[in-house]
Design a protein around this motif. Structure first.
Motif, PDB file in Angstrom:
ATOM      1  N   THR A  99     -29.714   2.448  15.693  1.00  0.00           N
ATOM      2  CA  THR A  99     -29.322   3.757  15.158  1.00  0.00           C
ATOM      3  C   THR A  99     -29.998   4.023  13.818  1.00  0.00           C
ATOM      4  OG1 THR A  99     -27.185   3.664  16.278  1.00  0.00           O
ATOM      5  CG2 THR A  99     -27.361   5.156  14.396  1.00  0.00           C
ATOM      6  N   GLN A 100     -30.002   3.028  12.939  1.00  0.00           N
ATOM      7  CA  GLN A 100     -30.627   3.186  11.626  1.00  0.00           C
ATOM      8  C   GLN A 100     -32.121   3.471  11.753  1.00  0.00           C
ATOM      9  OE1 GLN A 100     -29.457  -0.559   9.875  1.00  0.00           O
ATOM     10  NE2 GLN A 100     -27.722   0.357   8.799  1.00  0.00           N
ATOM     11  N   ASP A 103     -32.486   7.116  12.789  1.00  0.00           N
ATOM     12  CA  ASP A 103     -32.172   8.012  11.672  1.00  0.00           C
ATOM     13  C   ASP A 103     -33.253   7.923  10.591  1.00  0.00           C
ATOM     14  OD1 ASP A 103     -29.853   8.696  12.993  1.00  0.00           O
ATOM     15  OD2 ASP A 103     -28.544   7.423  11.766  1.00  0.00           O
ATOM     16  N   GLU A 106     -36.379   9.827  11.564  1.00  0.00           N
ATOM     17  CA  GLU A 106     -36.196  11.268  11.381  1.00  0.00           C
ATOM     18  C   GLU A 106     -36.313  11.652   9.914  1.00  0.00           C
ATOM     19  OE1 GLU A 106     -32.537  12.380  13.214  1.00  0.00           O
ATOM     20  OE2 GLU A 106     -33.243  11.938  15.255  1.00  0.00           O
TER      21      GLU A 106
END
Length: 217
Positions: A99-100, A103, A106
């Motif tokens: 997930t990190q 993110d 992005e």
């Protein structure tokens, strides 16, 4: 120790253990977008409480999966990131880190157009500013920012010599001066990233220090 003795120990350390973590992860570091991004990913992976060898293997696995730039990392399915981390052995923190990484990719795209040279320009030659900017990346705290800066000094000369607390603890284990300026002076023309990597390896493994001291005797 005398200065000559210190220099001999330091030279032996860099000779035997001066491989950068980027090189170990298969990254040919250049001041271009893809290698810089891959180094950022490696720094995120090395930040977790997990063996360095596992983080390096996982960085290789992400690269082999084609996730070498922020656009591909952000566009990849979350499960694809988890699976790549798993292939590298990065299982304890794989879901959170996947997930990190998404993110963070992005953020790099939105904030710096996918090019960390723009982060460098935003830092405007200030190492504290660069360190603060890096910590805006998810999963990259103070330790991770230090990892990135220790390695990137090979291609961002304004950062050098970047010898943080971890490198200085390695110097202390070897009986060397725990002072960045004195260590840089002893190292002479040695690649500062190689110097930092070697000192970190001494900090992480007492056998590295013992071996170098024995060989330099």
């Amino acid at each position: 120790m005398s200065r000559d003795r210190d220099a001999k120990v330091l030279n032996e350390l860099v000779r035997a253990h001066g491989e950068t973590f980027a090189h170990e992860a298969g990254i040919t570091l250049r001041n271009t977008p893809q290698p810089l991004y891959r180094l950022l990913v490696l720094a995120v992976l090395l930040s977790a409480r997990i063996r360095g060898s596992v983080a390096v293997a996982s960085a290789r696995a992400l690269s082999e999966a084609g996730l070498r730039d922020p656009r591909r990392m952000a566009g990849a399915d979350w499960r694809a990131r988890v699976d790549a981390l798993g292939r590298g052995g990065y299982r304890r923190y794989d879901e959170r880190t996947a997930t990190q990484l998404g993110d963070g990719a992005e953020l790099v795209l939105e904030r710096w157009g996918g090019d960390l040279r723009r982060l460098r320009a935003e830092g405007d030659g200030s190492v504290p500013a660069l360190r603060a900017l890096l910590q805006e990346v998810p999963g990259l705290g103070p330790a991770g920012a230090d990892i990135f800066l220790r390695e990137v000094q090979a291609v961002w000369p304004e950062v050098a010599p970047y010898l943080d607390a971890k490198t200085l603890s390695g110097a202390g284990r070897l009986g060397l001066p725990e002072d960045a300026g004195r260590l840089a002076g002893l190292a002479g023309d040695t690649d500062p990233a190689a110097l930092a990597a070697a000192l970190v390896r001494a900090a992480l493994d007492k056998h590295v220090a013992q071996e170098c001291l024995a060989h330099a005797a």
